[in-house]
Write an enzyme that holds these catalytic residues in place. Sequence first.
Site, PDB file in Angstrom:
ATOM      1  N   LYS A 212       0.830  -1.215   0.000  1.00  0.00           N
ATOM      2  CA  LYS A 212       0.000   0.000   0.000  1.00  0.00           C
ATOM      3  C   LYS A 212       0.861   1.260   0.000  1.00  0.00           C
ATOM      4  O   LYS A 212       0.513   2.243  -0.648  1.00  0.00           O
ATOM      5  CB  LYS A 212      -0.973   0.000   1.182  1.00  0.00           C
ATOM      6  CG  LYS A 212      -2.099  -1.012   0.993  1.00  0.00           C
ATOM      7  CD  LYS A 212      -3.179  -0.886   2.044  1.00  0.00           C
ATOM      8  CE  LYS A 212      -4.265  -1.938   1.822  1.00  0.00           C
ATOM      9  NZ  LYS A 212      -5.230  -1.986   2.937  1.00  0.00           N
TER      10      LYS A 212
ATOM     11  N   LYS B 101      -3.435 -10.672  -6.905  1.00  0.00           N
ATOM     12  CA  LYS B 101      -4.755 -11.088  -6.415  1.00  0.00           C
ATOM     13  C   LYS B 101      -5.825 -10.136  -6.940  1.00  0.00           C
ATOM     14  O   LYS B 101      -5.554  -8.948  -7.170  1.00  0.00           O
ATOM     15  CB  LYS B 101      -4.780 -11.175  -4.883  1.00  0.00           C
ATOM     16  CG  LYS B 101      -4.745  -9.846  -4.211  1.00  0.00           C
ATOM     17  CD  LYS B 101      -5.283  -9.872  -2.783  1.00  0.00           C
ATOM     18  CE  LYS B 101      -5.360  -8.435  -2.317  1.00  0.00           C
ATOM     19  NZ  LYS B 101      -6.115  -8.107  -1.176  1.00  0.00           N
TER      20      LYS B 101
ATOM     21  N   LYS C 271     -10.023  -4.550  -6.063  1.00  0.00           N
ATOM     22  CA  LYS C 271     -10.605  -3.395  -6.746  1.00  0.00           C
ATOM     23  C   LYS C 271      -9.587  -2.283  -6.931  1.00  0.00           C
ATOM     24  O   LYS C 271      -9.732  -1.452  -7.813  1.00  0.00           O
ATOM     25  CB  LYS C 271     -11.890  -2.902  -6.084  1.00  0.00           C
ATOM     26  CG  LYS C 271     -11.820  -2.743  -4.606  1.00  0.00           C
ATOM     27  CD  LYS C 271     -13.205  -2.686  -3.964  1.00  0.00           C
ATOM     28  CE  LYS C 271     -13.074  -2.971  -2.495  1.00  0.00           C
ATOM     29  NZ  LYS C 271     -13.963  -3.959  -1.969  1.00  0.00           N
TER      30      LYS C 271
HETATM   31  P1  AMP Z   1     -11.068  -6.389   1.942  1.00  0.00           P
HETATM   32  O1  AMP Z   1     -11.993  -5.970   0.852  1.00  0.00           O
HETATM   33  O2  AMP Z   1      -9.631  -6.130   1.627  1.00  0.00           O
HETATM   34  O3  AMP Z   1     -11.473  -5.848   3.285  1.00  0.00           O
HETATM   35  O4  AMP Z   1     -11.183  -7.986   2.052  1.00  0.00           O
HETATM   36  C1  AMP Z   1     -12.273  -8.642   2.646  1.00  0.00           C
HETATM   37  C2  AMP Z   1     -12.006 -10.134   2.709  1.00  0.00           C
HETATM   38  O5  AMP Z   1     -11.915 -10.686   1.392  1.00  0.00           O
HETATM   39  C3  AMP Z   1     -10.680 -10.503   3.397  1.00  0.00           C
HETATM   40  O6  AMP Z   1     -10.866 -11.645   4.188  1.00  0.00           O
HETATM   41  C4  AMP Z   1      -9.750 -10.788   2.249  1.00  0.00           C
HETATM   42  O7  AMP Z   1      -8.719 -11.695   2.596  1.00  0.00           O
HETATM   43  C5  AMP Z   1     -10.699 -11.418   1.239  1.00  0.00           C
HETATM   44  N1  AMP Z   1     -10.217 -11.227  -0.151  1.00  0.00           N
HETATM   45  C6  AMP Z   1      -9.997 -10.034  -0.772  1.00  0.00           C
HETATM   46  N2  AMP Z   1      -9.535 -10.231  -2.031  1.00  0.00           N
HETATM   47  C7  AMP Z   1      -9.459 -11.579  -2.209  1.00  0.00           C
HETATM   48  C8  AMP Z   1      -9.044 -12.433  -3.307  1.00  0.00           C
HETATM   49  N3  AMP Z   1      -8.631 -11.906  -4.469  1.00  0.00           N
HETATM   50  N4  AMP Z   1      -9.115 -13.771  -3.137  1.00  0.00           N
HETATM   51  C9  AMP Z   1      -9.545 -14.296  -1.961  1.00  0.00           C
HETATM   52  N5  AMP Z   1      -9.933 -13.562  -0.897  1.00  0.00           N
HETATM   53  C10 AMP Z   1      -9.894 -12.226  -1.004  1.00  0.00           C
END
Ligand code: AMP
Length: 326
Positions: free
Chosen positions: A112, A193, A196
């Site tokens: 980040k 990965k 967004k």
């Molecule tokens: P966030 O939007 O970063 O708060 O992520 C919310 C949840 O989604 C967290 O548990 C992340 O580890 C999971 N997550 C986000 N992106 C991915 C991805 N590309 N593949 C699997 N899990 C994801």
Amino acid sequence: MEQPILSGIQPTGKLHIGNYLGAVSNWVKLQDQYDCFFTIVDMHSLTADYKPAEKSQQILSTVIDLLASGIDPEKSTLFIQSQLPEHAELAWYFATLTPIAFLERMTQYKDKSARQKENINAGLFIYPALQAADILLYKPYGVPVGEDQLQHLELTNDIARKFNARFGKTFELIKPLLTKTPRIMSLLDPSKKMSKSLGDQHVINMSDEVKVIEKKLSRAVTDTGKSGQMSAGTKNLFTLLENFSTPDEVSFYREAFRAGNIKYSDLKGNLAKLIAHHFAPYRKKRAELEKNPDYVMQVIATGREKARAIASQTLQEVKTKMGLVI
Ligand code: AMP
Ligand code: TRP
């Protein structure tokens, strides 16, 4: 009481199928077995660039997304992090126990900081101490997340160990709970990965209509299918197929891949329909919830009270052990 489950998600926009396959689908399952707490971590989301005028809408939208995905407020406690000052307070106490060297190792912090060079704020740096507070306040058994969060969960356990060693046994170590698909990759750059922050064309949102998914998938990186080696992009498409299609269809495409005559346009067209179909009930429920803000606000108010009853107890215990109660 049996040990609960806790997880969190940042309110930054729409949910994508990576969030769903890596975390949220697991949350929906776990709520039948465990007492679950799910928090919208709005304070974490302030560490990235954002527009204040959009934030409250993003918070509400994420609550609606979770309800539409199948989080049932009768089974789970859904709450907003910033509505419980206990989280920020415990994060401060934890910050005093967290070596800077541990924080410097965090890959999410490094990624980040590289992405937002003009805004490497102190919040971004101590982000994992706040995450540890989110978790340990509820003394959970496990934390269902995607693979990218494993390092933060290890740090949470480091903090728990340090706290226990210094102030007496207070926290059990937590277990990460992963799905079979803990890391869904970007469509356009399958070495990264799905996220967004890479841009809308890299992700499939749960709310995307079939035409949008078809368009995004049509550009997804694959391979020629001739080398016999599956590229990262093709592997990712097969992962999606395994989640949204039938075993027969998966075997059909695997066979075609092996034979070297796979038609990716065919696979992608099918996959787009399957994904859109899978999330049709989600889209319907989302539209209903959007018409019912009173219900959503009621869920948030109830969640806050339920979470607070537990968080305030843990915080009191922590303050007592640290010598702050006079
Ligand atoms: P966030 O939007 O970063 O708060 O992520 C919310 C949840 O989604 C967290 O548990 C992340 O580890 C999971 N997550 C986000 N992106 C991915 C991805 N590309 N593949 C699997 N899990 C994801
Ligand atoms: N850091 C997590 C993410 O980016 C979000 C998060 C904050 C979280 N607090 C948490 C996840 C507590 C699990 C438990 O996805």
